[in-house]
Write an enzyme that holds these catalytic residues in place. Structure first.
Site, mmCIF file in Angstrom:
data_model
loop_
_atom_site.group_PDB
_atom_site.id
_atom_site.type_symbol
_atom_site.label_atom_id
_atom_site.label_comp_id
_atom_site.label_asym_id
_atom_site.label_seq_id
_atom_site.Cartn_x
_atom_site.Cartn_y
_atom_site.Cartn_z
ATOM 1 N N LEU A 1 0.768 -1.437 -0.096
ATOM 2 C CA LEU A 1 -0.045 0.027 -0.115
ATOM 3 C C LEU A 1 0.756 1.133 -0.039
ATOM 4 O O LEU A 1 1.905 1.683 0.884
ATOM 5 C CB LEU A 1 -1.037 0.387 0.646
ATOM 6 C CG LEU A 1 -1.943 1.294 1.386
ATOM 7 C CD1 LEU A 1 -2.360 1.676 0.148
ATOM 8 C CD2 LEU A 1 -2.694 0.929 2.885
ATOM 9 N N ASP A 2 0.764 2.192 -0.825
ATOM 10 C CA ASP A 2 1.682 3.773 -1.237
ATOM 11 C C ASP A 2 3.076 2.853 -1.099
ATOM 12 O O ASP A 2 3.842 4.401 -0.699
ATOM 13 C CB ASP A 2 1.623 4.256 0.410
ATOM 14 C CG ASP A 2 -0.209 4.561 -0.004
ATOM 15 O OD1 ASP A 2 -0.994 4.598 -1.285
ATOM 16 O OD2 ASP A 2 -1.029 5.556 1.042
ATOM 17 N N GLY A 3 3.687 1.679 -1.123
ATOM 18 C CA GLY A 3 4.615 1.909 -1.638
ATOM 19 C C GLY A 3 5.245 1.574 -2.915
ATOM 20 O O GLY A 3 6.969 1.400 -2.028
#
Lengths: 284, 284, 284, 284
Positions: free
Chosen positions: D228-230
């Site tokens: 996630l969002d990485g």
């Protein structure tokens, strides 16, 4: 600005002397109001011009703009001040004039539609007929003006502008407004100049910037006065560029700067944060 | 801030309610003062904390800090407010702690010597003996502390700090201050963190930034509290970077960001513009 | 730039035509080198000027600057190109001229001392005697020049400059260099202008910026030519300002912009990244 | 990028070793091409990954993408490199997924319509039916997807996406894509995160930023991966904020940052300037 603003704003401007802040804030308190934002500025002592913006909430069942005006006008007379009072519920009517470039027009339409601007748009005037369908799709009146030489049409526009707008925005409007227009309109006109004033006045500033080999470009939103690109500056945006930027990419980057500078200026203006002060502005 | 400032500054902080601005400004007026700068802030309604900074000039033959304090303390009691008053003539005494990196130390020494900082420097403490000649060439006392384990020396430092400084600056100080030190010192400590908090806490933030492949780096000046790198943020500076930047150039760019963020924080702090508000700051 | 740079740099400049990149990179390969950085730029087709910077590592037991020059000169002749080759181990000798303001001088001294600049400082010339102790504390020669009218002294300076420096930096030097000096020196001179060129040429640009009411100020590092403040721009730094900024705070903010613009320009210049191109620069 | 681009672009990526630049540029030359832009990057020696982007013009009567591929594939084999070749005339097909916030969608539509983006838009998918009329007014297909739980619909979207798009943009898309979707789609997906990663992952980053009292906010465009969002960061935009900013104004400012970060990332991506490199990107 929250979309549900209920406050009143007072702009107060006079020769500096002790007691002004006390006078205004004491009056707000006596009327039962609560100050939510206050800012002031005094120009350097040699001039001593004092400016104040006070935003306050007050019981609307007891007070409206007219009744408040009467109270503050008395105080203003005491300080020989110019005092203006605004109701945040009253949206300013922003007339838009625009030529073919559409990025600033779109930015204003977007901000208006998404409720981020304390303004309505009574009309859009353009010498580019191609904007009609866009403007009308927003449910807004569109007027086509063929050229600045078209004096009869300019008179029509003037009549509408005087009647229906509180201020005008030149959102990349290439036609020159006649001196008669400026004189007769007699309200504020905000222009977006596609250059970093006072550097690149006149036409094609990105070409000028390219030819000078600058490493930073800018855009400037300013009030219009009788001087070409010479009115008081409201906001400026800048961005670094390099030798790789040609006039085409400078123009692309410039469009973003223009949108941002104009949006900031109009946003501040419609929240009654911008005060002219000679050839400069105070932006609270 | 002009170097010849003669004003007094009042910081006022309480639960929001009508009449505070009026109360303070009316008192300044009644005492014969003239407000030259005023700013206020209310946190969102759910909290309703009110902050105000008022700067005014007043006849110094009749008034000094103590006499003014007595007047404003009465007003503060009325609003159950915390009120602090400062004389711009009184320079704050800034103790500096620094490890080997010297860029922040040099920036502070420069600002102090050129009169741009409303502060004096009573001493510089370092675990790097190499800074001694520089510091002493400015005519300032230098104390060497071997390590943070050196508790007896920390006690010496603490004694000097408590007695001779109004606040401390950790200008890239790598030793950890003991909890006892923080508790006993009990005044403000400003730290410069070489990263864009809250992203890169802890050691070697430029390495962390490099490993994450960020396109912007930053530096953060903040108050020290018991949490590592967790105190209220005062100022932040940022700069774009690219894949070409290696840890070495990130460090070089970071040094500039650190200098600028720390200089801004210290400059605002010594002009009494910084107020803590829970885990945040108000910077007027 | 890492402090332990071992590379060679080639700057290649000619009329654009196919095969140049191939020619240079093929030659580097044939000599046994490994390209670590390469950049190129072609001005718009109407002009067609081609610029290339190639940085490569190569076995120093077999190659030095002279031997490499011989190889590349042959290639340059083929393309009718101007070719310059630099050894990253050779630090450029940077002569500094400075008047009373000391912030740019200190920045250069700091960068030099901390090894961040690929340059040595053979001397500092100033019309302010007060800088002597600072400069000499760094172990650097200091020359005092009373005024620009002091032609005999200017001749002395010129003789030293020609002999001991590869380029000069005017780190806020208020005296005007005579045309004879410029002609006789005949190497690059970098000036820091304390304004956002081309806006505010001439004296006291911060006063000019204040009077114009701009919302952004800047500083410009540029090559000196016979025109006052008119040479090719190398780097510019900008910062937002408001109506609150008076000439004093503009000056303070401007000092930081000047330091940053000049440091960037000198850093790029001493890594052989700056190429003049008519009245502009290419900065790789 | 000029709208009338005729060039070919080669992306070359392999273990660093001497001769790569020479090999590529020599081949371009031999085929009769003229290099107009070239850039390269080597990660630090411990890794030694080499990346190169070469843009060249060549006689289109003799060469097309397929014929050029055959030539460069031979060279790539020699260096065990991954080589991709692109024709600037081929616009990338960019599928857009968007939830209710419309600012990023409008920005992409505007850039596409004004010809500033080297891409077509084959479809817009949204879980907000209200976007339909806008999207269809641009003559573009619009697909409504009720929720991410709607697996059958996700499969429909997937089928269309695989067939009709070269990459996807999540222009503020709040539904989570299923791991199956990511695996099956197997092309690049670019997301705009409304926070300054890696600081504020997850939901409501402006609220997080407000609660932390940061003085700078940001937005991040990045590749989507299973974290996630990485995923690798492509571009970031930042802006200073103060204690006066509440979550509402942070959101307003953030919208501008998001637009700018996403526009920059998509613009670079569609000009083949973005290369993944582990968890980072090289952006030429």
């Amino acid at each position: 600005m929250s979309s549900a603003k209920e406050s009143f704003v007072i702009l107060f401007q006079c020769q500096d002397r002790p007691g002004i802040v006390a006078g205004v804030s004491e009056l707000v308190f006596r009327l039962g109001g609560n100050i939510v934002d206050a800012d002031q500025h005094t120009t350097d002592p040699s001039q001593g011009n004092f400016f104040m913006r006070t935003e306050f909430n007050i019981d609307r069942k007891r007070w409206n703009k007219e009744r408040l005006s009467r109270e503050f006008d008395l105080l203003a007379a005491e300080f020989r001040a110019e005092c203006r009072i605004f109701d945040s519920r009253d949206k300013l009517r922003m007339g838009i004039l625009v030529s073919r470039p559409d990025h600033c027009l779109l930015e204003l339409l977007y901000l208006w539609k998404s409720g981020e601007l304390n303004a309505t748009i009574p009309f859009v005037v353009s010498n580019y007929e191609g904007h009609r369908s866009l403007v009308e799709s927003y449910g807004l009146p569109f007027y086509f003006i063929r050229s600045s030489k078209d004096l009869r049409l300019e008179e029509d526009i003037l009549r509408i502008a005087v009647k229906e707008s509180d201020f005008l925005v030149l959102a990349r409007y290439m036609l020159v407004l006649s001196p008669q227009f400026l004189t007769s309109y007699n309200k504020d006109i905000i222009n977006i100049h596609h250059g970093f004033l006072p550097s690149f006045k006149g036409a094609d500033p990105y070409r000028q910037a390219f030819d000078e080999g600058v490493k930073v470009i800018g855009a400037t939103a300013h009030f219009v006065n009788e001087l070409l690109d010479g009115g008081p500056i409201i906001s400026q945006q800048v961005e670094h560029v390099t030798h790789r930027d040609d006039p085409y990419t400078l123009l692309r980057k410039g469009k973003n700067l223009e949108k941002r500078a104009l949006a900031e200026a109009v946003s501040d203006y419609t929240e009654y944060r911008v005060i002219r002060c000679g050839n400069k502005t105070v932006v609270f």
